[in-house]
Design an enzyme around this catalytic site. Structure first.
Site: not given
Ligand code: CA
Ligand code: CA
Ligand code: CA
Length: 560
Positions: A182, A238, A339, A407
């Site tokens: 990430d 994130h 998404n 996510s």
């Protein structure tokens, strides 16, 4: 190739309102009250009691006969309930514990209570220790509908992963490792700090030295192959958010709690502050997980909350090969579905769509167990759903926020993988994958959107018993018939593979016996995915229906 993030920042639309539940105390009070209600039950026929599942030992009854009951009467009473005596007691005269062989506990109680020589009969109640620590004291826990939905967000109670129930089984272990590929992890965040030190040899070692001789100097928290160093500090937020869902420190009176109160996060920085990463960094991270595992650390899974650009431009053979290598080393690859509100069966999306058995692709659900409006889906490609709307977790700079995206859904699956490994460190990657898939709750909103039709449930996975799940994986809705076509289906019963299915393809009535032998078309042996080859040569274009011996159906259009 650009791999962009799949989290979207959303406003904090709600605030914690409900009070924390002190569940265990009230449970025990309830049990005592029920047990007390049986004391002094008369011999008159008593209507069948309502028995709460899990509150008594199945198949057992305690029965006390009156003084002077005859031996033949006692025998007749047991015969009427099809019961055998397990134990007789002396301090309480004429009390026996019996095992039932046919009737339910409620049915047997009714039989005993009809008799005048029976003083009372009652279930063998279960009493739990008065453990109040399993509801964590973290102040934001009450706002985390994803872990325990009490309707606090206006959503549906029980549209959650049953974390509270799961923590009765395990709250995780610092001997379990989960990799996070990430933007990095804020490894000195007060709600992560002790769960982000996967390499004690380096954390306690000499600065500037490769203390554990693994090729990386000072890799205490993980590595940063994107920048070529060993400091995977987050510069976006994130990766800290996904990490917090997997393993923010639980019950420390601080912030949120992770699905694992204890775990070791291996941070691997693959994405820059704007959320872009590259395949080379991802491959190096997956390799690093194998290096850590070779040191004896139980690396169970990586979380991968990112995706390539639309269409097949996200495909990287090197990344697929690295994922397959992880499978050989027993490491799961959890991928967010994307998404784009798109069908991953027809618009391929990587890494979620890599057809490697250790990949679990995760769609996002909301606090009503509906598929999130942005979530990708796919009955052949997306494994399960998990909460991914307004999920509260840790972020960069010692903070917390709500984020939405697939996510946020993926880390729920990686987190449950951690709990399963904590419960039984000997579990294989396929057992953990299958328990995650089989242990979920069937949801109508996911039936035509995912392989399993299920939203994950941590407690369901930890306590799985006789739960069969199946679903076709290949072929996809359109397939090139110029080569033999791979046919594959998931067919599992909790951790293990179920019976090998056959598939009948019409028109043509071609019958294929699928096998889970790890040979030819089958990518992993005895993992619960059964595979075979459909030879349609010379290629015959058109629409085909595949009917599986367990009743499932799928369709595909062959092009030539
Ligand atoms: Ca090192
Ligand atoms: Ca906490
Ligand atoms: Ca297989």
């Amino acid at each position: 190739m650009q791999q962009t993030h799949q989290g979207t920042r959303v406003p904090a639309v709600w605030r914690p309102r409900g009070r924390r539940r002190i569940a265990m105390v009230s449970l025990c009070v309830a049990v005592a009250a029920v047990a007390g209600a049986f004391a002094g039950v008369s011999t008159a026929a008593t209507p069948d009691v309502r028995l709460a599942k899990g509150s008594y030992v199945p198949g057992e009854v305690l029965v006390r006969f009156r003084d002077g009951a005859s031996a033949s009467g006692v025998a007749a009473a047991h015969a009427s309930a099809a019961a055998t005596v397990l134990r007789s007691f002396t301090s309480v005269s004429n009390l026996q514990l019996v095992r039932l062989s046919g009737l339910s506990v409620g049915g047997a109680l009714a039989k005993y209570r009809q008799r005048s020589d029976v003083l009372y009969a009652e279930p063998n109640q279960i009493y739990r220790i008065d453990d109040v620590e399993l509801t964590p004291n973290d102040p934001f826990y009450a706002s985390m509908y994803n872990l325990n939905n009490t309707g606090q967000t206006g959503g549906t109670p029980d549209a959650d992963i049953d974390a509270l129930e799961a923590w009765n089984v395990t709250t995780g272990s610092n001997a379990v490792y989960v990799g996070v590929l990430d933007t990095g992890v804020d490894w000195d965040h007060p709600d992560l700090v002790n769960n982000t030190k996967p390499n004690a040899a380096e954390c306690n070692g000499q600065a500037g030295q490769d203390d554990d001789a693994n090729g990386y100097v000072d890799d205490c928290h993980g590595i940063d192959p994107l920048n070529g160093d060993t400091n995977p500090m987050d510069d976006n937020g994130h990766g800290t958010h996904t990490s917090g869902t997997i393993g923010a420190i639980g019950n420390n009176n601080t912030g949120v709690t992770g699905i694992n109160w204890n775990v070791q996060i291996i941070a691997c920085k693959t994405h820059d502050p704007s959320g872009n990463g590259d395949a080379a960094a991802l491959v190096e991270c997956l390799q690093y997980m194998e290096i850590m595992k070779a040191q004896g650390k139980n690396v169970v899974a990586t979380n991968n909350s990112y995706g390539g650009c639309p269409e097949a431009c996200g495909f990287s053979q090197a990344l697929e090969d690295a994922i397959a290598s992880n499978m050989d080393e027993g490491i799961l690859f959890v991928a967010s579905a994307g998404n784009d509100a798109a069908n991953n069966d027809t618009t391929l999306k990587y890494p979620a769509d890599y057809f490697v058995p250790n990949v679990i692709a995760v769609a996002a659900t909301d606090d009503d167990d509906l598929l999130a409006s942005f979530s990708n889906f796919g009955t052949n490609t997306v494994s399960v759903g998990a909460p991914g709307v307004s999920v509260r977790s840790t972020v960069w700079n010692n903070s917390y926020t709500y984020l939405s995206g697939t996510s946020m859904a993926g880390p729920h699956v990686a987190g449950i993988a951690g709990l399963l490994a904590a419960q039984d460190p000997s579990r294989t990657w396929s057992a953990i994958r299958n328990l995650i898939l089989a242990g979920g709750d069937p949801k109508a909103s996911l039936t035509t959107k995912t392989i399993t039709g299920r939203r994950v449930n941590a407690n369901g996975s930890l306590t799985c018993a006789r739960r069969k799940v199946s679903g076709p994986l290949r072929p996809l809705p359109t397939v090139d018939g110029q080569d033999p076509i791979i046919v594959a289906a998931l067919n599992i019963n909790c951790a293990r593979g179920a019976r090998a299915p056959t598939v009948t393809i019409t028109p043509g009535n071609t019958v294929i016996q699928l096998k889970d032998d790890g040979r030819g078309a089958d990518l992993a042996g005895r993992d619960g995915i059964f595979s075979g080859r459909w030879n349609l040569l010379p290629c015959d274009p058109g629409a085909y229906t595949l009917t599986y011996s367990n009743g499932k159906q799928d369709t595909t259009t062959v092009t030539c």
